[in-house]
Design an enzyme around this catalytic site. Structure first.
Site, PDB file in Angstrom:
ATOM      1  N   SER A  99       0.835  -1.197   0.000  1.00 20.25           N
ATOM      2  CA  SER A  99       0.000   0.000   0.000  1.00 20.25           C
ATOM      3  C   SER A  99       0.868   1.243   0.000  1.00 20.25           C
ATOM      4  O   SER A  99       1.997   1.231   0.495  1.00 20.25           O
ATOM      5  CB  SER A  99      -0.910  -0.008   1.230  1.00 20.25           C
ATOM      6  OG  SER A  99      -1.832   1.053   1.183  1.00 20.25           O
ATOM      7  N   ASP A 100       0.343   2.315  -0.580  1.00 20.48           N
ATOM      8  CA  ASP A 100       1.036   3.589  -0.573  1.00 20.48           C
ATOM      9  C   ASP A 100       0.001   4.715  -0.577  1.00 20.48           C
ATOM     10  O   ASP A 100      -1.058   4.582  -1.196  1.00 20.48           O
ATOM     11  CB  ASP A 100       1.951   3.732  -1.796  1.00 20.48           C
ATOM     12  CG  ASP A 100       2.921   4.881  -1.619  1.00 20.48           C
ATOM     13  OD1 ASP A 100       3.899   4.707  -0.878  1.00 20.48           O
ATOM     14  OD2 ASP A 100       2.680   5.960  -2.197  1.00 20.48           O
TER      15      ASP A 100
END
Length: 189
Positions: A68-69
């Site tokens: 995730s970012d």
């Protein structure tokens, strides 16, 4: 037994998955987080999320890996994590009294599938005084967070309203991630 791995060292993402009572490991990836500035914000977070998930999957090829970012976008500018108090002040001042977008990308890499998506949430800040900004910076909270604030912590006092997924602003759109895990073949308890 399916092995689930969170490819992130973020304590917030870890806590969000723990809240679901999922059994998982944490294995952060040391990938290059630079990106092509011509990419749109949604493409940036999807690419970085996939880079993180793929790096961990390469070490654990029988696992389900979640990367995730998150980025904050104001007036077309991508705001990452501030490198100094001055940079944090500039970011928070630019967000004061306005609406900005938070994009969180997620990539789920499995032996059979790769699913990558992003969520966008609009966040409205109160008008902030310089003293309020300085006080918040003094807590130390802004320094490991995109856009120099954490909605789940002391930074919650800066937020007037949101339109979208709260958990996406924290760092992981939990509900959609669970649905995509199911689509990828992961058996939830």
């Amino acid at each position: 037994m399916q092995n689930l791995i969170l490819a992130s060292s973020s304590p917030r993402r870890k806590e969000l998955l723990e809240n679901l009572h999922l059994q998982f490991e944490v294995s952060s990836s040391d990938v290059d987080e630079s990106f092509d500035p011509v990419l749109k914000p949604g493409e940036i977070v999807k690419e970085l999320a996939h880079r993180k998930a793929q790096a961990v999957f390469n070490k654990h090829p029988d696992s389900y890996v979640i990367g995730s970012d998150t980025v904050v976008v104001k007036d077309g500018n991508v705001l990452g994590k501030p490198g100094s108090s001055k940079e944090a002040f500039t970011m928070l001042k630019s967000l004061s009294g306005t609406t900005h977008s938070v994009y969180t990308g997620v990539s789920i890499v499995t032996p059979e599938n790769v699913i990558t998506f992003y969520e966008k949430t609009e966040v409205v800040f109160w008008e902030l005084t310089d003293e309020e900004i300085d006080s918040y910076i003094g807590t130390g909270e802004p320094f490991d967070k995109a856009g120099a604030y954490g909605i789940q912590g002391i930074g919650s006092m800066l937020v007037k309203s949101i339109n979208g997924d709260y958990f996406s602003v924290v760092g992981l759109p939990v509900s959609r991630t669970v649905r995509e895990l199911k689509k990828a073949g992961y058996s939830l308890p």
